[in-house]
Design a protein around this motif. Structure first.
Motif, mmCIF file in Angstrom:
data_model
loop_
_atom_site.group_PDB
_atom_site.id
_atom_site.type_symbol
_atom_site.label_atom_id
_atom_site.label_comp_id
_atom_site.label_asym_id
_atom_site.label_seq_id
_atom_site.Cartn_x
_atom_site.Cartn_y
_atom_site.Cartn_z
ATOM 1 N N THR A 124 35.903 35.153 31.839
ATOM 2 C CA THR A 124 36.077 36.311 32.436
ATOM 3 C C THR A 124 37.077 37.130 31.526
ATOM 4 O O THR A 124 37.963 36.608 30.901
ATOM 5 C CB THR A 124 36.832 36.188 33.627
ATOM 6 O OG1 THR A 124 36.158 35.482 34.612
ATOM 7 C CG2 THR A 124 36.971 37.588 34.360
ATOM 8 N N VAL A 125 36.435 38.500 31.144
ATOM 9 C CA VAL A 125 37.031 39.448 30.336
ATOM 10 C C VAL A 125 37.817 40.350 31.157
ATOM 11 O O VAL A 125 37.324 41.142 31.874
ATOM 12 C CB VAL A 125 36.035 40.055 29.131
ATOM 13 C CG1 VAL A 125 36.827 40.991 28.654
ATOM 14 C CG2 VAL A 125 35.887 38.629 28.035
ATOM 15 N N ILE A 126 39.026 40.721 31.073
ATOM 16 C CA ILE A 126 39.789 41.812 31.511
ATOM 17 C C ILE A 126 40.098 42.838 30.685
ATOM 18 O O ILE A 126 41.167 42.593 29.694
ATOM 19 C CB ILE A 126 40.934 41.293 32.558
ATOM 20 C CG1 ILE A 126 40.491 40.197 33.292
ATOM 21 C CG2 ILE A 126 41.576 42.522 33.108
ATOM 22 C CD1 ILE A 126 41.704 39.602 33.887
ATOM 23 N N PRO A 127 39.669 43.908 30.520
ATOM 24 C CA PRO A 127 39.839 44.924 29.620
ATOM 25 C C PRO A 127 41.430 45.604 29.679
ATOM 26 O O PRO A 127 42.043 45.518 30.981
ATOM 27 C CB PRO A 127 38.925 46.136 29.794
ATOM 28 C CG PRO A 127 38.156 45.655 30.460
ATOM 29 C CD PRO A 127 38.703 44.310 31.277
ATOM 30 N N GLY A 128 42.030 45.995 28.751
ATOM 31 C CA GLY A 128 43.393 46.612 28.866
ATOM 32 C C GLY A 128 44.522 45.514 28.401
ATOM 33 O O GLY A 128 44.341 44.433 27.975
ATOM 34 N N ASN A 129 45.656 46.135 28.436
ATOM 35 C CA ASN A 129 46.869 45.314 28.098
ATOM 36 C C ASN A 129 47.988 45.165 29.309
ATOM 37 O O ASN A 129 49.224 44.851 29.015
ATOM 38 C CB ASN A 129 47.547 45.864 27.130
ATOM 39 C CG ASN A 129 48.128 47.382 27.336
ATOM 40 O OD1 ASN A 129 47.834 48.082 28.184
ATOM 41 N ND2 ASN A 129 48.893 47.865 26.239
ATOM 42 N N GLU A 130 47.399 45.440 30.577
ATOM 43 C CA GLU A 130 48.316 45.341 31.681
ATOM 44 C C GLU A 130 48.756 43.912 32.088
ATOM 45 O O GLU A 130 47.831 43.073 31.587
ATOM 46 C CB GLU A 130 47.780 46.082 32.753
ATOM 47 C CG GLU A 130 47.500 47.413 32.734
ATOM 48 C CD GLU A 130 48.734 48.371 32.562
ATOM 49 O OE1 GLU A 130 49.632 47.898 33.155
ATOM 50 O OE2 GLU A 130 48.695 49.238 31.661
ATOM 51 N N MET A 131 49.732 43.629 32.695
ATOM 52 C CA MET A 131 50.171 42.442 33.127
ATOM 53 C C MET A 131 49.010 41.718 33.886
ATOM 54 O O MET A 131 48.258 42.488 34.845
ATOM 55 C CB MET A 131 51.310 42.361 33.928
ATOM 56 C CG MET A 131 51.784 41.047 34.177
ATOM 57 S SD MET A 131 53.380 40.967 35.420
ATOM 58 C CE MET A 131 52.668 41.615 36.701
ATOM 59 N N ILE A 132 48.438 40.367 34.044
ATOM 60 C CA ILE A 132 47.707 39.680 34.732
ATOM 61 C C ILE A 132 48.338 38.347 35.368
ATOM 62 O O ILE A 132 49.405 38.068 34.977
ATOM 63 C CB ILE A 132 46.541 39.216 33.858
ATOM 64 C CG1 ILE A 132 47.073 38.316 32.955
ATOM 65 C CG2 ILE A 132 45.785 40.531 33.252
ATOM 66 C CD1 ILE A 132 45.589 37.492 32.124
ATOM 67 N N THR A 133 47.511 38.286 36.376
ATOM 68 C CA THR A 133 48.113 36.782 37.287
ATOM 69 C C THR A 133 47.173 35.879 37.100
ATOM 70 O O THR A 133 45.810 36.425 37.592
ATOM 71 C CB THR A 133 48.487 37.329 38.877
ATOM 72 O OG1 THR A 133 49.594 38.480 38.476
ATOM 73 C CG2 THR A 133 48.847 36.353 39.388
ATOM 74 N N TYR A 134 47.407 34.649 36.784
ATOM 75 C CA TYR A 134 46.260 33.723 36.650
ATOM 76 C C TYR A 134 46.788 32.487 37.577
ATOM 77 O O TYR A 134 47.895 31.956 37.605
ATOM 78 C CB TYR A 134 46.252 33.372 35.252
ATOM 79 C CG TYR A 134 45.219 32.378 34.882
ATOM 80 C CD1 TYR A 134 43.834 32.367 35.337
ATOM 81 C CD2 TYR A 134 45.631 30.908 34.595
ATOM 82 C CE1 TYR A 134 42.700 31.341 35.080
ATOM 83 C CE2 TYR A 134 44.672 29.966 34.471
ATOM 84 C CZ TYR A 134 43.219 30.074 34.584
ATOM 85 O OH TYR A 134 42.591 29.194 34.428
ATOM 86 N N ASN A 135 45.643 31.964 38.195
ATOM 87 C CA ASN A 135 46.034 30.685 39.076
ATOM 88 C C ASN A 135 44.932 29.801 38.600
ATOM 89 O O ASN A 135 43.585 29.943 38.467
ATOM 90 C CB ASN A 135 45.782 31.040 40.760
ATOM 91 C CG ASN A 135 45.768 29.910 41.386
ATOM 92 O OD1 ASN A 135 46.704 29.060 40.985
ATOM 93 N ND2 ASN A 135 45.269 29.648 42.649
ATOM 94 N N PRO A 136 45.185 28.584 38.138
ATOM 95 C CA PRO A 136 44.125 27.414 37.585
ATOM 96 C C PRO A 136 43.281 27.079 38.548
ATOM 97 O O PRO A 136 43.777 26.933 39.906
ATOM 98 C CB PRO A 136 45.229 26.278 37.361
ATOM 99 C CG PRO A 136 46.744 26.921 37.022
ATOM 100 C CD PRO A 136 46.738 28.061 38.138
#
Length: 399
Positions: A218-230
């Motif tokens: 999955t691609v998320i444009p931008g440089n904002e903070m992301i939250t990731y859950n395995p």
């Protein structure tokens, strides 16, 4: 300024010297209030044009004469600086701007005459700004700017202020990025990830963009903070990669792109199956037994596990360790040891371990001996040999 009498014979006759100043080409005159000291005058003037003369008085005859008019041209010489990038791509054009300050205060650069040079001052081009680009040969170019007051003469000592600025031209490369976030993630406990993105070199005038790529693509444009859950698949794989891809806008196809990989260990909390292992040299009463909790086939992390043991009546705890205690049981028979193990997440398991201690068999002790002669004649050396059968497996003859 100083008044000097041409004929020294009249020098002793010079009396009061009255200094006069005009700002309208001599139409009106005003006395100099500050700085006049006899035949000397010293003053601080703001930028502009002034006309100065002196009225001389003869101290013996009261005769009055005037000097010629001296024109004074005062102009500002500001401090000049250059604003602009220190690095640029070889295919990039950058703009350098001149700024001016006077007495440490910014002043409009438009009020001054500005010239630029890129060849060490051999030639100068007027303009408030200049456009810099790679000439195909020199990777490093030193640009110079000089500034003078609009009203200052073209030539003269001290009318120009100069400043130089070195610009380095490099091949297109990607931004410098760094990912901040946990390296180990538990499924169900998401982690926050941030990216720090900087130009390829310090003080570069470029626009940057980027995108996150999650382990599943999955691609998320931008440089904002992301939250990731395995995911479950991430846990099965064990180690996954979080990617941040960045580039310089307009130069991506020229190679100004970078990928930063952040490796993550993905795991899931599991409450294992439990057992208790009893280790002793002899399962006969009395017995010293070391008890160890075990998780057969499982190795992992537990969240603040606690061990609560319950021992049979009459048991002596020889080694007070919550996880691996050592106990002594005196009587033969079947004895039950209970362990309740729990964690901070509410999981718990109770294990009952049965310990069967046998009664030692009766002890039989006998001995024989050997002599140094078969006739049993004195002097006689006797070597006894003791035999012991049965009893506790740890019994030993001490004397």
């Amino acid at each position: 300024l100083r008044v000097q009498v041409d004929d020294q014979s009249y020098d002793n006759s010079l009396g009061e010297v009255e200094w006069l100043i005009s700002e309208d080409e001599g139409s009106t005159w005003s006395p100099v209030e500050d700085g006049a000291r006899g035949n000397y005058m010293k003053g601080d003037f703001q930028a502009g044009r002034y006309w100065v003369k002196a009225k001389l008085h003869n101290k013996y005859t009261d005769a009055v004469s005037e000097t010629g008019v001296q024109q004074i041209h005062v102009y500002d010489v500001p401090r000049v600086d250059i604003e602009g990038a220190q690095y640029a791509f070889k295919t990039q054009e950058v703009e350098l701007n001149a700024t001016a300050t006077l007495d440490w205060e910014p002043v409009p650069i438009e009020n001054y005459h500005v010239e630029w040079s890129a060849d060490g001052g051999e030639t100068w081009e007027p303009g408030l700004t200049t456009t810099a680009k790679f000439d195909g040969e020199n990777d490093r170019v030193r640009y110079r700017v000089r500034v003078r007051d609009m009203d200052a003469p073209m030539d003269g000592e001290g009318i120009w202020r100069e400043r130089s600025h070195r610009l380095n031209f490099i091949d297109p490369v990607g931004p410098r990025t760094r990912i901040y976030g946990p390296r180990r993630l538990e499924r169900g406990d998401p982690g926050d990830y941030e990216v720090e993105m900087n130009p390829p070199r310090r003080n570069m005038d470029v626009e940057m963009a980027g995108e996150w790529q999650l382990p599943d693509g999955t691609v998320i444009p931008g440089n904002e903070m992301i939250t990731y859950n395995p995911s479950e698949e991430d846990v099965e794989n064990g180690r996954v990669e979080l990617i941040y891809r960045s580039w310089v806008v307009g130069y991506r196809d020229q190679g100004a792109i970078d990928e930063r990989v952040h490796r993550i260990s993905a795991w899931q909390y599991v409450w294992p199956e439990w057992d208790v292992f009893a280790n002793t040299r002899a399962m006969e009463a009395p017995a010293e037994i070391r008890l160890t909790p075990r998780t057969p086939g499982w190795f992992g992390w537990l969240d603040n596990e606690q061990y609560d043991w319950t021992f049979p009546a009459g048991t002596t705890q020889l080694y007070d360790n919550d996880k691996r205690p050592t106990i002594r049981i005196e009587e033969a028979g079947e004895h039950e040891v209970t362990l309740l193990v729990s964690d901070a997440r509410g999981n718990e398991t109770e294990i009952v371990k049965s310990l069967v201690l046998e009664e030692p068999s009766p002890t039989e002790i006998d001995f024989s001996f050997y002599t140094d002669n078969e006739f049993m004649r004195a002097p006689l050396e006797i070597r006894p040999r003791i035999y012991m059968r049965g009893g506790h497996r740890l019994d030993r003859v001490k004397e």
